[in-house]
Scaffold this motif. Structure first.
Motif, short mmCIF file in Angstrom:
data_model
loop_
_atom_site.label_atom_id
_atom_site.label_comp_id
_atom_site.label_asym_id
_atom_site.label_seq_id
_atom_site.Cartn_x
_atom_site.Cartn_y
_atom_site.Cartn_z
N ASN A 68 0.86 -1.18 0.00
CA ASN A 68 0.00 0.00 0.00
C ASN A 68 0.90 1.23 0.00
N HIS A 69 1.63 1.38 -1.06
CA HIS A 69 2.62 2.44 -1.15
C HIS A 69 1.94 3.81 -1.11
N GLY A 70 2.66 4.78 -0.55
CA GLY A 70 2.10 6.11 -0.38
C GLY A 70 1.63 6.35 1.04
N GLU A 71 1.76 5.32 1.89
CA GLU A 71 1.43 5.45 3.31
C GLU A 71 2.62 4.97 4.13
N ILE A 72 2.79 5.54 5.32
CA ILE A 72 3.83 5.07 6.23
C ILE A 72 3.35 3.81 6.90
N ASP A 126 7.38 3.74 2.83
CA ASP A 126 6.88 2.53 3.50
C ASP A 126 7.47 2.39 4.90
N ILE A 127 8.78 2.63 5.02
CA ILE A 127 9.46 2.44 6.31
C ILE A 127 10.25 3.70 6.65
N ILE A 128 10.01 4.22 7.84
CA ILE A 128 10.75 5.37 8.34
C ILE A 128 11.67 4.89 9.47
N VAL A 129 12.95 5.20 9.37
CA VAL A 129 13.91 4.90 10.44
C VAL A 129 14.40 6.24 10.97
N ALA A 130 14.17 6.53 12.25
CA ALA A 130 14.42 7.87 12.73
C ALA A 130 15.02 7.91 14.13
N THR A 131 15.81 8.94 14.36
CA THR A 131 16.23 9.26 15.72
C THR A 131 15.14 10.13 16.34
N THR A 148 -1.50 5.66 9.59
CA THR A 148 -1.45 4.40 8.84
C THR A 148 -0.39 3.43 9.35
N VAL A 149 0.34 3.83 10.39
CA VAL A 149 1.44 2.99 10.90
C VAL A 149 0.90 1.67 11.45
N LYS A 150 1.45 0.58 10.95
CA LYS A 150 1.04 -0.75 11.41
C LYS A 150 2.08 -1.41 12.31
N HIS A 151 3.33 -0.96 12.20
CA HIS A 151 4.41 -1.54 13.00
C HIS A 151 5.22 -0.42 13.64
N PHE A 152 5.35 -0.46 14.96
CA PHE A 152 6.15 0.51 15.71
C PHE A 152 7.27 -0.27 16.37
N ILE A 153 8.51 0.07 16.02
CA ILE A 153 9.67 -0.71 16.47
C ILE A 153 10.65 0.20 17.21
#
Length: 399
Positions: A68-72, A126-131, A148-153
């Motif tokens: 579902n591209h276009g969403e985080i 699709d995937i955000i990696v952030a400090t 729209t976030v489905k996974h919080f890591i």
């Protein structure tokens, strides 16, 4: 086990094969099925065990199955810029055939890096990696939509708490939808992790592997030295071993810079890396070290966690770290991916008590090696040594 036996299939498997992964590590064997089942997870495993792929592969699998591209889709929060960049690189490698979009969001860059980050957040990578700090700066501009976030890591969760990011993590969580999967990865399990666990995770599965123990294939040894002997000892080791990939850890930036200068005078290809350097410079140094253009990396603990560079032959602790856990992370930079490695620690009189605490933590007595004869005798090991500090108060009058 093979990755296909864990529920990973094409096109993610193609990325796994392209990256050279063959069999799953224990943390991957246990974590991947849990994450694919959509349960929350608390995983504790030492550095170098394959934690990053343990959470990336099942997430990539889910994105591949339901694009579902276009969403985080996934938000990964990490403590340092270096780790953010490394995870983003792994996403690009493992997810190459999935066609995922990702970006590493961290501070320290110029205006164009901010604009690129904003664009990815607005358009929905699709995937955000952030400090935490830089991500909150974007959130405060009110264009970041995380519904729209489905996974919080949370990766290196213990390190983030050590660095004071607890409130930042809570603030980020308030922006997330309630219906999401939460994954927390940590190398250690201090008491404050339990509080964060209760606030982030819902009925989590738990995995704990080899808590706070260095890998068995790391040869550990220590030298008892006076402070004035350390530089000569380090030069001796580097000349004697003729290694092409060595990390020297020192706790202070000034010491890192000074050692680097000394190595360069000796003709050793060395560079410094610490938080006082520009981010672009730090990234180039890491890249050159990875490519063996630099043979000795002199660093503060900015690279003691999360930096996954294979083939590091030796780690030297120029001084004993303040935190016993950091010793495990420092020496964990070597002997990765089933290879062997050597870790030497220099112990002066004032470091003896701290090193004793490290030995208690790892439940192992580290061999004390005699100094080379040309350097002279070092101090006698006394784990009960206490630094004598000068008296600065007023003397009490005798009664």
């Amino acid at each position: 086990m093979k990755f296909k036996d864990l529920g990973i299939h094409n096109p993610v498997l193609e990325g796994v094969e392209a990256m050279g992964f063959e069999e799953a590590t224990p943390i991957q064997e246990q974590a991947i099925p849990v994450i694919l089942s959509n349960k929350d997870l608390l995983a504790c495993a030492q550095t170098g065990t394959g934690k990053t792929a343990a959470f990336l592969l099942p997430v990539l699998q889910k994105i591949s199955d339901n694009p579902n591209h276009g969403e985080i889709n996934t938000l990964i929060i990490v403590p340092t810029r270096e780790l953010a960049v490394q995870i983003d690189n792994q996403i690009q490698g493992l997810g190459y055939f999935v066609g995922v979009s990702s970006i590493a969001i961290y501070g320290g860059g110029d205006g164009s890096s901010w604009d690129n980050q904003k664009k990815a957040l607005v358009q929905g990578a699709d995937i955000i990696v952030a400090t935490p700090g830089r991500f909150i700066a974007h959130i405060n501009q009110e264009y970041v939509k995380l519904n729209t976030v489905k996974h919080f890591i949370l990766d290196e969760a213990d390190r983030m708490l050590d660095m004071g990011f607890y409130d930042d993590i809570k603030l980020i969580m308030k922006q997330l939808p309630a219906n999401r999967q939460n994954l927390m990865f940590s190398a250690t399990m201090p008491p404050n992790i339990k509080k964060l666990t209760n606030e982030v995770l819902k009925d989590p599965a738990q995995i704990s592997l080899a808590l706070s123990k260095p890998a068995e294939n790391i040869v550990q040894a220590a030298f008892l030295t006076y402070e004035g002997q350390k530089a000569e000892l380090l030069k001796h080791l580097l000349k004697a071993k003729k290694m092409t990939s060595v990390i020297v850890f020192s706790s202070k930036k000034a010491s890192v810079d000074q050692l680097t200068k000394e190595f360069k005078k000796m003709g050793i290809q060395a560079e410094a890396i610490h938080s006082g350097l520009e981010q672009q410079h730090r990234e180039k140094v890491l890249q050159d070290f990875t490519n063996r253009q630099i043979h000795v990396l002199v660093a503060t603990d900015v690279v003691s966690r999360g930096i996954d560079i294979t083939g590091i032959e030796m780690v030297v602790n120029y001084n004993v770290p303040q935190d016993a856990e950091d010793y495990v992370h420092r020496i964990g930079r070597t002997a990765r991916a089933s290879s062997d490695g050597v870790a030497f620690t220099f112990i002066n009189e004032e470091d003896m008590g701290r090193f004793s605490r490290i030995e208690k933590l790892i439940e192992k007595e580290v061999r004390k090696v005699k100094l080379p004869s040309h350097i002279g005798e070092g101090p006698v090991y006394n784990p009960n040594y206490r630094e004598k500090k000068p008296f600065r108060g007023k003397k009490r009058e005798k009664r």
